[in-house]
Design a protein around this motif. Structure first.
Motif, mmCIF file in Angstrom:
data_model
loop_
_atom_site.group_PDB
_atom_site.id
_atom_site.type_symbol
_atom_site.label_atom_id
_atom_site.label_comp_id
_atom_site.label_asym_id
_atom_site.label_seq_id
_atom_site.Cartn_x
_atom_site.Cartn_y
_atom_site.Cartn_z
ATOM 1 N N ARG A 25 1.598 3.848 -15.014
ATOM 2 C CA ARG A 25 0.350 3.336 -14.450
ATOM 3 C C ARG A 25 0.166 1.828 -14.543
ATOM 4 N NH1 ARG A 25 -0.966 6.572 -10.912
ATOM 5 N NH2 ARG A 25 -3.163 6.174 -11.025
ATOM 6 N N GLY A 26 1.248 1.069 -14.764
ATOM 7 C CA GLY A 26 1.164 -0.387 -14.714
ATOM 8 C C GLY A 26 0.906 -0.859 -13.294
ATOM 9 N N LEU A 27 0.496 -2.116 -13.133
ATOM 10 C CA LEU A 27 0.138 -2.646 -11.817
ATOM 11 C C LEU A 27 1.313 -3.365 -11.164
ATOM 12 C CD1 LEU A 27 -3.458 -3.910 -12.581
ATOM 13 C CD2 LEU A 27 -2.759 -1.814 -11.411
ATOM 14 N N ILE A 28 1.644 -2.931 -9.957
ATOM 15 C CA ILE A 28 2.767 -3.457 -9.188
ATOM 16 C C ILE A 28 2.209 -4.172 -7.960
ATOM 17 C CG2 ILE A 28 4.928 -2.888 -8.016
ATOM 18 C CD1 ILE A 28 4.759 -1.997 -10.998
ATOM 19 N N ALA A 29 2.523 -5.458 -7.810
ATOM 20 C CA ALA A 29 2.027 -6.234 -6.671
ATOM 21 C C ALA A 29 2.698 -5.800 -5.378
ATOM 22 C CB ALA A 29 2.270 -7.721 -6.900
ATOM 23 N N ASN A 30 1.964 -5.957 -4.300
ATOM 24 C CA ASN A 30 2.518 -5.728 -2.977
ATOM 25 C C ASN A 30 3.705 -6.681 -2.795
ATOM 26 O OD1 ASN A 30 2.639 -4.598 -0.421
ATOM 27 N ND2 ASN A 30 1.268 -6.133 0.454
ATOM 28 N N GLY A 31 4.847 -6.172 -2.412
ATOM 29 C CA GLY A 31 6.048 -6.982 -2.237
ATOM 30 C C GLY A 31 7.024 -6.893 -3.395
ATOM 31 N N ALA A 32 6.625 -6.295 -4.508
ATOM 32 C CA ALA A 32 7.543 -6.070 -5.626
ATOM 33 C C ALA A 32 8.261 -4.741 -5.386
ATOM 34 C CB ALA A 32 6.789 -6.015 -6.940
ATOM 35 N N LYS A 33 9.511 -4.647 -5.864
ATOM 36 C CA LYS A 33 10.280 -3.415 -5.725
ATOM 37 C C LYS A 33 10.579 -2.861 -7.112
ATOM 38 C CE LYS A 33 12.364 -4.750 -1.386
ATOM 39 N NZ LYS A 33 13.587 -5.062 -0.665
ATOM 40 N N VAL A 34 10.039 -1.677 -7.392
ATOM 41 C CA VAL A 34 10.234 -1.032 -8.684
ATOM 42 C C VAL A 34 10.818 0.351 -8.437
ATOM 43 C CG1 VAL A 34 9.109 -0.220 -10.793
ATOM 44 C CG2 VAL A 34 8.294 -2.309 -9.669
ATOM 45 N N HIS A 35 11.970 0.607 -9.048
ATOM 46 C CA HIS A 35 12.638 1.895 -8.870
ATOM 47 C C HIS A 35 11.731 3.017 -9.386
ATOM 48 C CE1 HIS A 35 15.670 5.055 -9.261
ATOM 49 N NE2 HIS A 35 16.366 4.339 -8.378
ATOM 50 N N PRO A 36 11.729 4.163 -8.716
ATOM 51 C CA PRO A 36 10.854 5.271 -9.139
ATOM 52 C C PRO A 36 11.130 5.791 -10.547
ATOM 53 C CG PRO A 36 11.875 5.750 -6.996
ATOM 54 C CD PRO A 36 12.446 4.463 -7.482
ATOM 55 N N THR A 37 12.350 5.585 -11.087
ATOM 56 C CA THR A 37 12.633 6.071 -12.436
ATOM 57 C C THR A 37 12.224 5.063 -13.515
ATOM 58 O OG1 THR A 37 14.886 5.189 -12.421
ATOM 59 C CG2 THR A 37 14.578 7.485 -11.656
ATOM 60 N N ALA A 38 11.815 3.866 -13.113
ATOM 61 C CA ALA A 38 11.346 2.873 -14.082
ATOM 62 C C ALA A 38 9.983 3.299 -14.618
ATOM 63 C CB ALA A 38 11.247 1.502 -13.428
#
Length: 135
Positions: A25-38
């Motif tokens: 539930r951390g906040l990810i900015a629009n345009g960042a790419k975070v793998h689903p398993t992270a």
């Protein structure tokens, strides 16, 4: 169920849109790419342009600035700060409250302890005990 977005104003007065990451539930900015398993824990921020690979852990209150690249299986402890354009190699560990400066590079497998500061543009490599070696 729709995505939950939050708009936050940055220091330049621009509005940035963040979404809550499915794992942690951390906040990810629009345009960042975070793998689903992270896993990005609540209270952590990932800024635009950042890339986070598979099986990465980002602790509570950590801040990943823009254009950072984090390799697979990296562990970033709570309240760490990774500066813009920094690179963290696969399997590295970043300690609690550690600061990685803008454009710095941490070699894969490195162990950076708690409350450390890596200067802007510095290249760091350590052994398994955290002792620095030539990068």
């Amino acid at each position: 169920m729709g995505k939950n977005y939050i708009d936050i104003e940055n220091e330049r007065g621009e509005m940035l849109r963040y979404r809550k990451h499915v794992n942690g539930r951390g906040l990810i900015a629009n345009g960042a790419k975070v793998h689903p398993t992270a896993v990005v824990e609540a209270g952590a921020y990932v800024e635009p342009g950042a890339q986070i690979a598979a099986d990465v852990y980002v602790g509570r209150g950590a801040w990943i600035e823009s254009d950072v690249v984090i390799g697979p299986k990296v562990k970033i402890a709570p309240h760490a700060h990774i500066g813009s354009r920094a690179r963290v190699g696969a399997g590295a560990q970043i300690g609690v409250r550690t600061q990685v400066g803008p454009g710095a590079s941490v070699a894969g497998g490195s162990l950076i302890g708690d409350d450390q500061t890596i200067a802007q543009g510095e290249r760091v490599a350590t052994d398994r005990r955290g002792l620095r070696s030539a990068a």
